[in-house]
Design a protein around this motif. Structure first.
Motif, PDB file in Angstrom:
ATOM      1  N   CYS A   8       0.818  -1.209   0.000  1.00 28.84           N
ATOM      2  CA  CYS A   8       0.000   0.000   0.000  1.00 28.84           C
ATOM      3  C   CYS A   8       0.856   1.265   0.000  1.00 28.84           C
ATOM      4  O   CYS A   8       1.856   1.378   0.708  1.00 28.84           O
ATOM      5  CB  CYS A   8      -0.940  -0.055   1.212  1.00 28.84           C
ATOM      6  N   GLU A   9       0.480   2.213  -0.851  1.00 25.79           N
ATOM      7  CA  GLU A   9       1.171   3.499  -0.935  1.00 25.79           C
ATOM      8  C   GLU A   9       0.188   4.604  -0.630  1.00 25.79           C
ATOM      9  O   GLU A   9      -0.968   4.535  -1.017  1.00 25.79           O
ATOM     10  CB  GLU A   9       1.736   3.721  -2.341  1.00 25.79           C
ATOM     11  N   TYR A  10       0.684   5.651   0.044  1.00 22.94           N
ATOM     12  CA  TYR A  10      -0.213   6.739   0.369  1.00 22.94           C
ATOM     13  C   TYR A  10       0.514   8.055   0.143  1.00 22.94           C
ATOM     14  O   TYR A  10       1.018   8.681   1.068  1.00 22.94           O
ATOM     15  CB  TYR A  10      -0.698   6.595   1.813  1.00 22.94           C
ATOM     16  N   ALA A  11       0.500   8.450  -1.134  1.00 22.04           N
ATOM     17  CA  ALA A  11       1.388   9.527  -1.580  1.00 22.04           C
ATOM     18  C   ALA A  11       1.195  10.831  -0.803  1.00 22.04           C
ATOM     19  O   ALA A  11       2.163  11.508  -0.485  1.00 22.04           O
ATOM     20  CB  ALA A  11       1.171   9.769  -3.067  1.00 22.04           C
ATOM     21  N   VAL A  12      -0.061  11.194  -0.497  1.00 20.67           N
ATOM     22  CA  VAL A  12      -0.274  12.512   0.114  1.00 20.67           C
ATOM     23  C   VAL A  12       0.376  12.616   1.488  1.00 20.67           C
ATOM     24  O   VAL A  12       0.544  13.700   2.020  1.00 20.67           O
ATOM     25  CB  VAL A  12      -1.781  12.867   0.214  1.00 20.67           C
ATOM     26  N   TYR A  24      -6.559  18.227   9.926  1.00 19.70           N
ATOM     27  CA  TYR A  24      -5.942  16.914  10.121  1.00 19.70           C
ATOM     28  C   TYR A  24      -4.688  17.120  10.946  1.00 19.70           C
ATOM     29  O   TYR A  24      -3.968  18.103  10.751  1.00 19.70           O
ATOM     30  CB  TYR A  24      -5.496  16.299   8.793  1.00 19.70           C
ATOM     31  N   SER A  25      -4.408  16.206  11.845  1.00 18.93           N
ATOM     32  CA  SER A  25      -3.172  16.300  12.622  1.00 18.93           C
ATOM     33  C   SER A  25      -2.152  15.311  12.068  1.00 18.93           C
ATOM     34  O   SER A  25      -2.445  14.559  11.125  1.00 18.93           O
ATOM     35  CB  SER A  25      -3.456  15.961  14.091  1.00 18.93           C
ATOM     36  N   HIS A  26      -0.967  15.315  12.671  1.00 21.57           N
ATOM     37  CA  HIS A  26      -0.006  14.241  12.461  1.00 21.57           C
ATOM     38  C   HIS A  26      -0.763  12.916  12.610  1.00 21.57           C
ATOM     39  O   HIS A  26      -1.650  12.800  13.447  1.00 21.57           O
ATOM     40  CB  HIS A  26       1.096  14.364  13.525  1.00 21.57           C
ATOM     41  N   SER A  27      -0.393  11.924  11.790  1.00 24.34           N
ATOM     42  CA  SER A  27      -1.182  10.681  11.784  1.00 24.34           C
ATOM     43  C   SER A  27      -1.116   9.920  13.101  1.00 24.34           C
ATOM     44  O   SER A  27      -1.995   9.105  13.390  1.00 24.34           O
ATOM     45  CB  SER A  27      -0.743   9.776  10.629  1.00 24.34           C
ATOM     46  N   GLN A  28      -0.104  10.169  13.923  1.00 24.21           N
ATOM     47  CA  GLN A  28      -0.067   9.540  15.247  1.00 24.21           C
ATOM     48  C   GLN A  28      -0.843  10.353  16.276  1.00 24.21           C
ATOM     49  O   GLN A  28      -1.062   9.876  17.390  1.00 24.21           O
ATOM     50  CB  GLN A  28       1.382   9.387  15.728  1.00 24.21           C
ATOM     51  N   GLY A  29      -1.275  11.535  15.900  1.00 24.18           N
ATOM     52  CA  GLY A  29      -1.951  12.432  16.828  1.00 24.18           C
ATOM     53  C   GLY A  29      -1.081  13.646  17.106  1.00 24.18           C
ATOM     54  O   GLY A  29       0.126  13.635  16.838  1.00 24.18           O
ATOM     55  N   GLN A  88       5.802   0.888   9.044  1.00 19.87           N
ATOM     56  CA  GLN A  88       4.597   0.293   8.445  1.00 19.87           C
ATOM     57  C   GLN A  88       3.373   0.573   9.320  1.00 19.87           C
ATOM     58  O   GLN A  88       2.284   0.810   8.806  1.00 19.87           O
ATOM     59  CB  GLN A  88       4.790  -1.214   8.249  1.00 19.87           C
ATOM     60  N   ILE A  89       3.562   0.551  10.644  1.00 20.68           N
ATOM     61  CA  ILE A  89       2.440   0.892  11.537  1.00 20.68           C
ATOM     62  C   ILE A  89       2.028   2.338  11.271  1.00 20.68           C
ATOM     63  O   ILE A  89       0.847   2.659  11.139  1.00 20.68           O
ATOM     64  CB  ILE A  89       2.845   0.716  13.022  1.00 20.68           C
ATOM     65  N   TYR A  90       3.024   3.212  11.106  1.00 18.78           N
ATOM     66  CA  TYR A  90       2.727   4.613  10.813  1.00 18.78           C
ATOM     67  C   TYR A  90       1.962   4.737   9.497  1.00 18.78           C
ATOM     68  O   TYR A  90       0.992   5.488   9.398  1.00 18.78           O
ATOM     69  CB  TYR A  90       4.013   5.439  10.751  1.00 18.78           C
ATOM     70  N   SER A 131      -1.611   6.324   8.830  1.00 15.93           N
ATOM     71  CA  SER A 131      -1.756   7.507   7.983  1.00 15.93           C
ATOM     72  C   SER A 131      -2.845   7.336   6.927  1.00 15.93           C
ATOM     73  O   SER A 131      -3.312   8.315   6.354  1.00 15.93           O
ATOM     74  CB  SER A 131      -0.430   7.833   7.290  1.00 15.93           C
ATOM     75  N   VAL A 132      -3.253   6.088   6.689  1.00 14.76           N
ATOM     76  CA  VAL A 132      -4.243   5.857   5.630  1.00 14.76           C
ATOM     77  C   VAL A 132      -5.569   6.542   5.955  1.00 14.76           C
ATOM     78  O   VAL A 132      -6.243   7.051   5.071  1.00 14.76           O
ATOM     79  CB  VAL A 132      -4.434   4.342   5.396  1.00 14.76           C
TER      80      VAL A 132
END
Lengths: 491, 491
Positions: free
Chosen positions: A72-76, B167-172, B333-335, B339-340
């Motif tokens: 899976c890729e998530y470019a943004v 939107y924040s950083h994907s970890q919060g 990969q968890i990140y 982030s998805v």
């Protein structure tokens, strides 16, 4: 009883210790789940265990995780953004080390991160629903508009026990779905059923939900416009009905889905982002119904989000999907998938109902609401035009006019030398360009390769969201960079 | 450019029309995704399409959807709850048709749906962060405590641009993760790293995230205490360290994971729900570290949620997971998985930081905060005791003492006649009992079969959450029903 429980755990451990170890396993997991059961773990119990990978004292390696995750890729939120975040941190300490003084994120549609202000009425209602004790205080009338107070009461009356802190029905609070259905009816001039509404934490979780339901194996087909990319599909969805051509195109798509027996997943989150006065959003449901295709003829899922539009409430994570044309037994399965995460967050549910039922003429907030809304949309239109014109002035760049959505997707005709330099750097030519742009200007854009652009063409995605007063500086930095880039690589 | 786009779409449609149709496909999907790319669709492009199932004009049937979705069961929102919801609707119109005047939901840990009031300080901060304009108004000081205003400012200063709608950083949000890490350090007396914190929309999405990452095929093993059930695992997690026995048990589990190379997923959402004064929650991280197992020795994920504890903010959908003992490439990969969906909702993030850093002695809200917290927890303890004692008085029912969490899981010794009647009704004996209970009393509980109880034993799960003034009536209705049930079926 605890004795019994621990007995259980001990037996489990003992049994497992005695069990022979096959060698075809790679993940080893002990889950002690105390919250509501998670289907993926509760749906079955595996007890076969293997020894740990001798090459590491930790059990999990890249080879052992879900290969789909690796794919899976998530470019943004990809490589360029990671570089930008590191630059931003370093800027704080090494101000003078860079030719720019801030990072400008044009990689993602996140307007409030670029100083767009939220719509006052929406936030007033949200605050009142967050701390309902405010509704019993006199001072509140000095701080909040009369219609936001009335709306908060109305919403609370629709929530069992007025409990904004309780899990709701898994499709979302019924009264809020009623408001959304009414909003859809007003938009399309067609009936909408609150029971077709599934409220979600934004559009993405809704799409994931449908994909999880519909994809049963690698054999299953997903047909996307290529490049499968926000702007293009947004353009198709948005401009549908705006030209004959495009309405024809929407009808073609509906016809095609009907003939081929396709499920049509229509992301309609940009329905408010139309910048051309003489053009209007037409939903796929409206187009399908106008062609005589009803509930029993076509399976259609429309996604809406509070993250886009003029409101841009990305951080609140709200949205819904309108699900039509599925048999009741399949609908039950959609409900089951929705129920696995119990419900979407209530603040997001409230906001989703508000964007579909904003203040009306006569309401105290109406004038200011319209002023805020029009101010944001007209500014976006101006920004889109300025950026598009500036890009089209640049050597080798062609950019289409943005009549909707939040993005530009300029096509760059890169010199062979630049492509060769990119190859030497083991990176895609458009990524090479975007990295150079970031390092020279602090502007974050997303390479077209992240979006399956037509092979042999190079693009980048740039949002139109930086605040208006910053646009001239962005244009200058962009122009200056592009000139020097071309001077360096021109064939 | 639009011409180009539509050209693309047309070509796609034309190509697809020309393509031969294999017969091994069952889902047909056309997705027009306008929002950020969804990996499941962006990761590959399938173009092979099939004709629609001739038996239906709609493309999707139960046979064609993801079989894992069909397999998945979610008892806490299953059949009994659906019956209850229908009863509740019917009660509004046919008041006199039933021997009860309301449905009492004891099926799920949803305290605020049963009139538990939210913690004032948490909601004050949330309201101020929802409508930040309040912070500039004098009237606000009359409506909000000084420390809630100060906390709101502190939180806003931690959010780039004070944008709670971004939107924040994907970890919060980093500053909120700092607060959570500090809270964990204070709890465990051990260092905690904000970069190990991944904020989530509740515990469930976090668990899904880890499962998605770690399960690579049907060969992968998930080892759960059997019955894999909230109460049991909660008991183990909660009572860990409360008796020697249980601390031993926690150590056994850690040892076992270490030896077998297991990832330990510890759901620690009930860490605040301990009702026995002389007992204390010990995190698995603390236990593992006390045994000398560090970052490089054991892979441990701890889940926390704002839905449980004394706060019970289920509808806000907030929580976090603390991820330790993974290599940096797996962490990436968890990140990526995190982030998805871009980020968890910001209100939930704010609440998660608040429950881990509540008011402190000296803060204006401290006294009332403690009073509210202790009031809820002591009332839960009394309710648990009353219900447990009442259940143990009933013929054939044994119920363990609840020293933590929110549930009772009584074991019912059902008469053969009842089991035969259940078989005749083609339902599990405990489901048969729970349906009878619902229809006779309006009380909603969950059959043990939903939780993999030990074969041959029958249980139901009942929360302790109905408000205290309702408990006597519940006890009476339960007792009366059980007597008549046993009279009807006693062997």
């Amino acid at each position: 009883m605890r004795r019994f429980v621990i007995g259980q755990a001990k037996n489990l451990i003992d049994q497992t210790r005695r069990r022979p170890r096959p060698h075809n396993n790679n993940i080893r997991l002990l889950s002690l789940l105390a919250s509501d059961p998670i289907p993926v773990s509760s749906s079955r119990f595996f007890s076969d265990m293997t020894g740990s990978d001798s090459s590491s004292s930790l059990p999990v390696t890249l080879d052992s995780i879900n290969p789909n995750v690796l794919k899976c890729e998530y470019a943004v939120r990809g490589e360029i953004v990671n570089i930008a975040q590191k630059l931003q941190d370093d800027l704080k300490i090494n101000k003078d080390a860079y030719p720019f003084d801030e990072i400008i994120y044009c990689n993602i549609g996140n307007p409030q991160s670029l100083s767009q202000q939220p719509i006052t009425f929406f936030r007033e209602v949200l605050a009142l629903c967050s701390h309902t004790a405010l509704l019993d205080r006199d001072e509140t009338h000095a701080l909040f508009s009369a219609d936001s107070i009335a709306r908060a009461w109305k919403i609370l009356d629709q929530i069992p026990g007025k409990a904004t802190g309780a899990y709701s029905h898994s499709q979302g609070i019924k009264g809020l779905r009623d408001a959304i259905a009414a909003g859809i009816e007003a938009r399309d001039g067609l009936p909408a059923d609150p029971n077709d509404i599934f409220m979600t934490d934004g559009a993405s979780p809704g799409v994931h939900m449908m994909m999880q339901l519909l994809i049963s194996s690698e054999k299953d087909g997903i047909l996307c416009p290529i490049p499968q990319y926000p702007l293009y599909s947004a353009s198709i969805a948005l401009h549908g009905g705006s030209l004959v051509l495009s309405e024809e195109n929407q009808r073609d798509i509906v016809d095609f889905c009907k003939k081929e027996g396709l499920v049509l997943l229509a992301d309609e989150v940009y329905q408010e982002n139309v910048y051309v006065p003489d053009k209007k959003f037409h939903s796929f449901k409206k187009v399908a119904r106008s062609m005589g295709h009803g509930e029993k003829d076509i399976s259609l899922v429309s996604f809406q989000s509070i993250s886009k539009g003029y409101y841009g409430e990305c951080g609140k994570r709200g949205g819904y999907m309108e699900v039509t044309g599925f048999t009741s037994d399949v609908r039950e399965q959609i409900y089951k998938v929705a129920s696995v995460n119990l419900c979407s967050n209530i603040s997001g549910q409230i906001l989703a109902s508000l964007v579909m039922s904003p203040p009306k003429p006569g309401d105290e907030s109406y004038e200011s609401y319209i002023a805020e809304k029009e101010g944001i949309l007209s500014s976006m239109a101006r920004r889109a035009k300025t950026l598009e014109e500036a890009l089209n002035k640049l050597e080798g760049i062609t950019c289409n006019r943005a009549e909707g959505a939040m993005y530009l997707f300029p096509c760059i005709n890169l010199p062979q030398k630049a492509i060769a330099a990119a190859e030497a750097a083991k990176t895609a030519p458009d990524t090479f360009y975007c990295k150079r742009l970031l390092n020279a200007t602090g502007i974050v854009v997303v390479p077209g390769s992240g979006f399956r652009q037509v092979p042999g063409t190079w693009h980048f995605r740039c949002t139109i969201l930086p605040q208006e007063d910053k646009i001239p500086a962005i244009v200058n930095r962009l122009t200056e960079f592009h000139k020097s880039f071309m001077d360096e690589f021109r064939d």
